[in-house]
Design a protein around this motif. Structure first.
Motif: not given
Length: 286
Positions: A89-92, A95-97, A117-118
């Motif tokens: 899920p993007v909320n997890e 920083t990758l999106i 960490e992400e």
């Protein structure tokens, strides 16, 4: 003992893996990869877990365990009109999106935004998704070599390889050619590919890509070599995906498929006494 000797070959053997990146990217990519494995000289491939056509290629991998299949760990999406993003899920992994919820287009945007960490969380999730699907990967590699942008990302990659007992594909020269960090990399306790063979855009523009591949095979050096390819068909699907991106575009990918399923390629390998090996063999000596 060098890698050749560990694998049971003479010390100065010309070892080669002919590898297809980007399986799972599209149906065209999958069809070409499967045909090149079954009828050509390609003997390794890796699957992009976040892509829409992962399911098709994963089913092939399960049904055809005789072929090397790796996980093509993915953190970037370079295409103009074709997008994919994290499997988490993007909320997890915010920083990758980008602003639209997809992976960044460039390595520079990735390193400027992504928290380590992400990165580790998403890459582990991609591996776990593949394992849950029933895949038995032989190695890990990285889309656009995005794990090479910094020593910190490369360490994450190596740590995941150790955690899952999978060899990781690393070529020192390639990593350092795309590095966006001035920090020193650590290559200790890692099997490195001595030479990476990959087409270049200048040869493609001149219409000499096939000729350059023949030269690579004629001049291959003793040691551990990896020929990195992107087979697909120059059809409507791939033309749409690679719009305004001739570098590794649909025409290029068709050339990859055509040459590495040809009798000319088969003859070149024999003529130059090249020994094809697999990641599965390397995995067995780890």
């Amino acid at each position: 003992m060098n890698l050749s000797q560990k694998l049971g070959y003479p010390e100065n053997s010309k070892l080669l893996i002919i590898h297809a990146d980007d399986a799972g990217l599209s149906h065209s990519e999958n069809r070409a990869t499967i045909q090149a494995l079954q009828n050509g000289m390609i003997n390794s491939y890796s699957i992009m877990v976040p892509c829409p056509w992962f399911y098709e290629m994963a089913n092939f991998a399960k049904d055809n365990p005789q072929f090397d299949n790796g996980i093509h760990l993915t953190l970037t999406c370079e295409w103009e009109n074709y997008k994919f993003g994290p499997i988490l899920p993007v909320n997890e992994v915010p920083t990758l999106i980008d602003q639209n919820g997809y992976f960044y287009k460039t390595r520079l945007d990735l390193i400027n935004n992504a928290k380590p960490e992400e990165v580790k969380k998403e890459l582990r999730a991609q591996i776990e998704r593949a394992l849950q699907f029933g895949l038995k990967p032989t190695h890990l590699d990285s889309h656009m070599c995005s794990i090479g942008v910094s020593p910190e990302f490369l360490e994450i990659y190596k740590e995941l390889g150790k955690e899952y007992n999978l060899p990781v594909f690393i070529n020192k020269q390639f990593v350092e050619s795309i590095s966006l960090s001035n920090k020193k990399y650590n290559y200790e306790n890692t099997i490195l590919a001595d030479n990476l063979l990959i087409g270049n855009f200048a040869d493609f523009e001149k219409g000499k890509l096939k000729e350059s591949y023949e030269k690579y095979l004629d001049n291959i050096k003793p040691g551990f070599n990896v020929f990195l390819l992107h087979p697909a068909f120059d059809d409507n699907e791939m033309q749409g995906i690679t719009k305004n991106h001739p570098n590794f575009g649909s025409e290029w990918r068709q050339i990859d498929f055509d040459y590495f399923t040809s009798e000319e390629c088969k003859h070149k390998l024999k003529e130059n006494n090249i020994q094809l090996i697999t990641w599965k063999e390397i995995q067995a000596i780890k």
